[in-house]
Design a protein around this motif. Structure first.
Motif, mmCIF file in Angstrom:
data_model
loop_
_atom_site.group_PDB
_atom_site.id
_atom_site.type_symbol
_atom_site.label_atom_id
_atom_site.label_comp_id
_atom_site.label_asym_id
_atom_site.label_seq_id
_atom_site.Cartn_x
_atom_site.Cartn_y
_atom_site.Cartn_z
ATOM 1 N N GLU A 1 110.030 -94.936 -2.458
ATOM 2 C CA GLU A 1 111.278 -95.564 -2.893
ATOM 3 C C GLU A 1 111.449 -95.438 -4.402
ATOM 4 O OE1 GLU A 1 111.074 -99.542 -1.527
ATOM 5 O OE2 GLU A 1 111.269 -99.030 0.606
ATOM 6 N N GLU B 1 114.367 -93.239 -6.497
ATOM 7 C CA GLU B 1 115.226 -93.870 -7.493
ATOM 8 C C GLU B 1 115.118 -93.161 -8.842
ATOM 9 O OE1 GLU B 1 117.998 -96.298 -9.211
ATOM 10 O OE2 GLU B 1 117.497 -96.031 -7.087
ATOM 11 N N ARG C 1 117.055 -89.974 -8.629
ATOM 12 C CA ARG C 1 118.500 -90.227 -8.699
ATOM 13 C C ARG C 1 118.957 -90.434 -10.138
ATOM 14 N NH1 ARG C 1 117.805 -93.014 -3.665
ATOM 15 N NH2 ARG C 1 117.308 -94.945 -4.748
ATOM 16 N N LYS C 2 118.138 -91.128 -10.917
ATOM 17 C CA LYS C 2 118.505 -91.379 -12.305
ATOM 18 C C LYS C 2 118.390 -90.115 -13.161
ATOM 19 C CE LYS C 2 117.345 -96.313 -12.354
ATOM 20 N NZ LYS C 2 116.456 -97.363 -12.904
#
Length: 324
Positions: free
Chosen positions: A221, A225, A228-229
């Motif tokens: 997870e 994330e 994605r950033k």
């Protein structure tokens, strides 16, 4: 396969104290002759035979081995960690070597062969050699995770600012050459690069660990994330079938391959940090790729194309090459 049978015979002896050739034959689906031959081949294992009715093979004095639950292939995989390919700490390697020497002799040979069978050189040809050493506080933080105690952590962020906070260590992850500490904090779950830790002092207070916490799941997870950033922009494009392999090599996991279009090309989605950088990457792939959106990336590609034509479209004169 024979080494697997030797381990299986040893584990049968440990569970049942005594086994016969017929029982080994049934359990391992081999002939009784093969079972007897394997038992006689277990040199170095303290096995003796009991003759007569009710006889069989037994371990001397109820001897046991630490191989319980391991197959021969699992044992060999474990002892790869002793060899030169391992990134294990010196303490871990020393412990595994002791396990190797504690094995019965039939298994020591294969375990030692496994330890010497693989070398990993992570450096690519032509790249400068960088020695990656375990970060300074890795052992202390690992001890805190295992012991379940909170840590007063000194930490230097990417801007060089040092802070101190109390964290609840939950696990440690190595991603490439970088080690990370996964922790709960007052502001939620956080990760810390261990090479930026300036101090790690156990407080003695117990860690508050969620009952359903799974380190691998939590890291997945976190990694998603972070990705994605790092690559928030998505570009839509179509690619010729012959170019998909080239895109995979160039873009790695930033490429998502979709279905075919009516003209036989393949829909793809490409992730990146911003429009300009993605346009620069894709400008060298125009032979195979046509970007369909967003418009900003197409505009950057057109601008790059015009600049390339202006600079390289006409032969350069000697005056251009050697300006006065």
């Amino acid at each position: 396969m024979r080494s697997n049978r030797l381990v299986a015979i040893l584990l049968l002896l440990q569970r049942r104290e005594q086994v016969t050739a017929a029982e080994v034959s049934r359990e391992l689906d081999v002939s009784e002759r093969t079972a007897r031959r394997d038992a006689l081949a277990m040199a170095g294992v303290p096995v003796y035979s009991v003759q007569g009715r009710g006889g069989g093979w037994r371990l001397v004095g109820g001897a046991r081995t630490d191989l319980s639950g391991l197959t021969a292939s699992e044992a060999r995989a474990l002892f790869l960690a002793v060899g030169p390919a391992s990134d294990a700490t010196p303490a871990m390697k020393a412990a595994l070597r002791k396990l190797v020497h504690a094995l019965p002799k039939p298994f020591q040979v294969q375990a030692e062969a496994a330890a010497a069978s693989l070398v990993v050189d992570p450096q690519r040809w032509g790249a400068s050699r960088i020695e990656h050493r375990p970060p300074r506080f890795l052992d202390e933080l690992q001890d805190a995770v295992i012991s379940g105690v909170q840590v007063s952590l000194g930490y230097v962020d990417s801007k060089g600012v040092e802070t101190r906070r109390t964290v609840h260590p939950l696990g440690i992850v190595a991603k490439g050459p970088v080690w990370y500490l996964v922790s709960n904090t007052e502001t939620g779950r956080r990760i810390f690069r261990i090479d930026r830790v300036s101090s790690a002092d156990p407080t003695g207070d117990p860690v508050h660990r969620p009952g359903d916490f799974d380190l691998a799941e939590s890291w997945n997870e976190i990694a998603k994330e972070v990705d994605r950033k790092r690559t928030p922009l998505e570009v839509q494009a179509v690619c010729t079938p012959g170019g998909i392999g080239i895109l995979r090599m160039a873009l790695g996991d930033r490429l998502d391959v979709g279905g075919s279009t009516t003209d036989g090309r393949i829909e793809v989605v490409i992730c990146g940090p911003n429009e300009y950088i993605l346009a620069g990457e894709l400008s060298g792939l125009v032979e195979w790729v046509e970007v369909t959106g967003p418009p900003g990336v197409r505009d950057h590609l057109a601008s790059i194309g015009n600049a390339l034509v202006e600079r390289y479209g006409q032969p350069r004169t000697s005056g251009d090459l050697h300006p006065s």
